[in-house]
Structure formats: C-alpha cells, structure tokens
Design an enzyme around this catalytic site. Structure first.
Site, PDB file in Angstrom:
ATOM      1  CD  GLU A   1      -8.879  -0.471   4.125  1.00 28.90           C
ATOM      2  OE1 GLU A   1      -7.775  -0.262   4.653  1.00 28.90           O
ATOM      3  OE2 GLU A   1      -9.778  -1.138   4.650  1.00 28.90           O
TER       4      GLU A   1
ATOM      5  NE  ARG B   1      -0.194 -31.916   2.206  1.00 29.17           N
ATOM      6  CZ  ARG B   1      -0.929 -32.792   2.899  1.00 29.17           C
ATOM      7  NH1 ARG B   1      -2.245 -32.638   2.981  1.00 29.17           N
ATOM      8  NH2 ARG B   1      -0.374 -33.822   3.489  1.00 29.17           N
TER       9      ARG B   1
HETATM   10  C1  LIG Z   1      -9.950   0.786   8.967  1.00 29.27           C
HETATM   11  N1  LIG Z   1      -9.926  -0.658   8.832  1.00 29.27           N
HETATM   12  C2  LIG Z   1     -11.121  -1.139   8.104  1.00 29.27           C
HETATM   13  C3  LIG Z   1     -11.085  -2.664   7.966  1.00 29.27           C
HETATM   14  N2  LIG Z   1      -9.832  -3.056   7.256  1.00 29.27           N
HETATM   15  C4  LIG Z   1      -9.833  -4.529   7.131  1.00 29.27           C
HETATM   16  C5  LIG Z   1      -8.704  -4.929   6.217  1.00 29.27           C
HETATM   17  C6  LIG Z   1      -8.856  -4.745   4.860  1.00 29.27           C
HETATM   18  C7  LIG Z   1      -7.805  -5.095   3.983  1.00 29.27           C
HETATM   19  C8  LIG Z   1      -6.635  -5.597   4.503  1.00 29.27           C
HETATM   20  C9  LIG Z   1      -5.501  -5.900   3.599  1.00 29.27           C
HETATM   21  N3  LIG Z   1      -5.950  -6.843   2.564  1.00 29.27           N
HETATM   22  C10 LIG Z   1      -6.258  -6.479   1.304  1.00 29.27           C
HETATM   23  C11 LIG Z   1      -6.641  -7.626   0.623  1.00 29.27           C
HETATM   24  C12 LIG Z   1      -6.564  -8.709   1.508  1.00 29.27           C
HETATM   25  C13 LIG Z   1      -6.826 -10.083   1.394  1.00 29.27           C
HETATM   26  C14 LIG Z   1      -6.694 -10.903   2.504  1.00 29.27           C
HETATM   27  C15 LIG Z   1      -6.282 -10.357   3.723  1.00 29.27           C
HETATM   28  C16 LIG Z   1      -6.200 -11.213   4.918  1.00 29.27           C
HETATM   29  N4  LIG Z   1      -5.872 -10.719   6.135  1.00 29.27           N
HETATM   30  N5  LIG Z   1      -5.921 -11.727   7.028  1.00 29.27           N
HETATM   31  C17 LIG Z   1      -6.282 -12.874   6.428  1.00 29.27           C
HETATM   32  N6  LIG Z   1      -6.453 -14.104   7.046  1.00 29.27           N
HETATM   33  C18 LIG Z   1      -6.471 -12.582   5.079  1.00 29.27           C
HETATM   34  C19 LIG Z   1      -6.840 -13.585   4.137  1.00 29.27           C
HETATM   35  N7  LIG Z   1      -7.107 -14.457   3.441  1.00 29.27           N
HETATM   36  C20 LIG Z   1      -5.993  -8.989   3.840  1.00 29.27           C
HETATM   37  C21 LIG Z   1      -6.133  -8.184   2.730  1.00 29.27           C
HETATM   38  C22 LIG Z   1      -6.485  -5.778   5.862  1.00 29.27           C
HETATM   39  C23 LIG Z   1      -7.537  -5.457   6.732  1.00 29.27           C
HETATM   40  C24 LIG Z   1      -8.646  -2.582   7.963  1.00 29.27           C
HETATM   41  C25 LIG Z   1      -8.687  -1.081   8.128  1.00 29.27           C
END
Ligand SMILES: CN1CCN(Cc2ccc(Cn3ccc4ccc(-c5n[nH]c(N)c5C#N)cc43)cc2)CC1
Length: 250
Positions: free
Chosen positions: A119, A161
């Site tokens: 998370e 780049r």
């Molecule tokens: C119950 N709910 C409560 C809210 N959470 C929200 C949540 C929290 C973590 C993650 C997974 N994760 C962990 C580290 C991390 C870094 C970047 C990204 C990322 N995703 N999309 C982009 N453009 C990114 C970039 N750059 C995802 C990441 C996914 C979603 C979901 C569950």
C-alpha cells in the site's frame, strides 16, 4: 548523472541495462545503481512490511529499512562528492509526471528513486527526507499499478533521453511532444518510410514532392489534426502566438 533505485525487486530494473539507458550507462552519461531494500533488514525473514495502523486492507512498508537504505545511499554519494539527491517517490496519489518535470529532473546531478510495493511506504519516511531533500511524489498515469518499479523505468527513460549526448543527432528531442509552451505541444503526425507502395497503400505525395515548405506545412496540419482528435486539451494549452509564429515560419 547518478541514479539510485531502492526496490524489493531489483530484477525488475534489468531493462535499465539495455537500449537508450543501457547505452547512456556504457557511455558514462548515466551511473545507475540498483539496491535491494532487504539488504537493510536485520531479521531472519528480511521483513519490509507490516499491517497498517488504523486497520484496512494490505500491508505498509516499514520505515526502518527505508531510512537505513536512504541514509546509506546519501552517505555513499556524499563520499563521492555529490551534494544532495532529488528523491522521487512514484505513487498513485502523486502529481502527474510530465515532460516539463522530466526536463527539470534532467538538470539534476543525482536522482534517488523509492519505488514502493504493497500500500506504499510509511508516511514518516517522506516527512523525514522531505525536511532534507527535494522530494517529488509522482504518478505516471491515471491507472493502478502494483508497485512503483514500472514508473522508475518510465521516468528514467524520459529523463535519460534528455541528457547531453544520449540521443544521436538524428533523434533530437528539440521538437518533442509535450515540451512546455512550444509547437511541440502537439502530438506527432503520421510517419512513412520505404517502400513507396505497400499492400496497395502509397504514401502522401507531398512527402516526395521535394518541397520542404509544403512538407513542413503538411506535417504541422497532420499534427494539429491528430492532436485535435486525441488530445484537444493540448490545443487549449498551445498559446495562439506560438501557433501563429509557427505558421508564419512555414
Ligand atoms: C483499498 N485501496 C486503498 C488505496 N490503494 C491505492 C493503491 C496503493 C498502492 C498501490 C500499489 N503501489 C504500491 C506502490 C506504488 C507506486 C506507484 C503506483 C502507481 N499506480 N499507478 C501509477 N500511475 C503509479 C505510479 N507512479 C502503485 C503503487 C496501488 C493502489 C488501493 C487499495
């Protein structure tokens, strides 16, 4: 530029050994160091996560390993004469990563990436390093990934780049799309190469007319059409004076 990445999946960053970034490293333009966060754990299970305070789904990355990792990396950079890194934390809740930010980051001598999993990272890590460093919490788009490593690959390529000597002369980034405040705010139009006919499809006559002015006009019009179709918001952003200046230059 020195670039450090701290991750629990070092193998995810293998693509930084190939293509444009790999060549930049081989040419000494980029010094990329990938670190396994678990190297800074001290329990037999190399624990990097724990349950969230306040309850809720998933796990949160513990602050201690991140603190030890970032302190160690900062000390190693300072021992090599670098001052302070810019810390980049990919997160779904970050501000959008844009070409303008890529241009800004390409000016920095040292970037450290903290791609999380689960998370995310205990908030106190961002607070701790936010008091000492420039910290950018960025998102690469409005979709949900499982971690930040893919974002590191995207951001690294967009920044690399732009570094001097990385793109060959033929591949200038001068008229990149999204470069702020210029005609390059338009999307690229269609491109063609030999053969002149393929499966009964020919190429636009203007491109073999030898008339550079007409070719430039055609390309601009196609870019404008494509941008109007796919990204009308970019047309709004393009100031009329820039459009007019470009027209007059054609
Ligand atoms: C119950 N709910 C409560 C809210 N959470 C929200 C949540 C929290 C973590 C993650 C997974 N994760 C962990 C580290 C991390 C870094 C970047 C990204 C990322 N995703 N999309 C982009 N453009 C990114 C970039 N750059 C995802 C990441 C996914 C979603 C979901 C569950």
């Amino acid at each position: 530029m020195r670039l450090d990445v701290v991750t629990i999946f070092p193998e995810y960053l293998e693509p930084l050994n190939v293509s444009l970034v790999g060549k930049a490293r081989a040419r000494g333009r980029l010094d990329v160091r990938v670190h396994d966060l678990r190297a800074w754990t001290h329990d037999r299970h190399n624990t990097v996560d724990d349950t969230p305070y306040g309850g809720g789904p998933g796990m949160v990355m513990k602050p201690e390993p991140w603190g030890e990792a970032l302190d160690s990396i900062m000390a190693s950079g300072e021992a090599e004469g670098l001052v302070k890194p810019t810390l980049i934390v990919p997160t779904p809740s970050g501000r959008p990563f844009t070409q303008a930010l890529a241009v800004e980051l390409a000016e920095r001598p040292w970037l450290v990436f903290a791609p999380a999993r689960y998370e995310g990272i205990d908030r106190r890590v961002i607070e701790e390093y936010g008091e000492r460093l420039e910290v950018h919490e960025v998102s690469i788009g409005d979709y949900v990934l499982a971690g930040g490593e893919a974002a590191v690959l995207v951001i690294t390529e967009a920044v690399a780049r732009l570094l001097p000597g990385v793109l060959g002369n033929a591949e200038s980034h001068r008229d990149d799309s999204f470069a702020p405040g210029t005609m390059a705010d338009l999307l690229e139009g269609p491109v063609y190469t030999k053969p002149p006919e393929w499966r009964g499809r020919s190429i636009p006559e203007v491109l073999i007319s030898g008339h550079h002015g007409r070719v430039a006009r055609w390309r601009r019009d196609e870019a404008f059409r494509r941008t109007s179709e796919n990204r009308p918001d970019l047309i709004e952003r393009c100031d009329p004076a820039t459009l007019d200046k470009h027209d007059r230059a054609l």
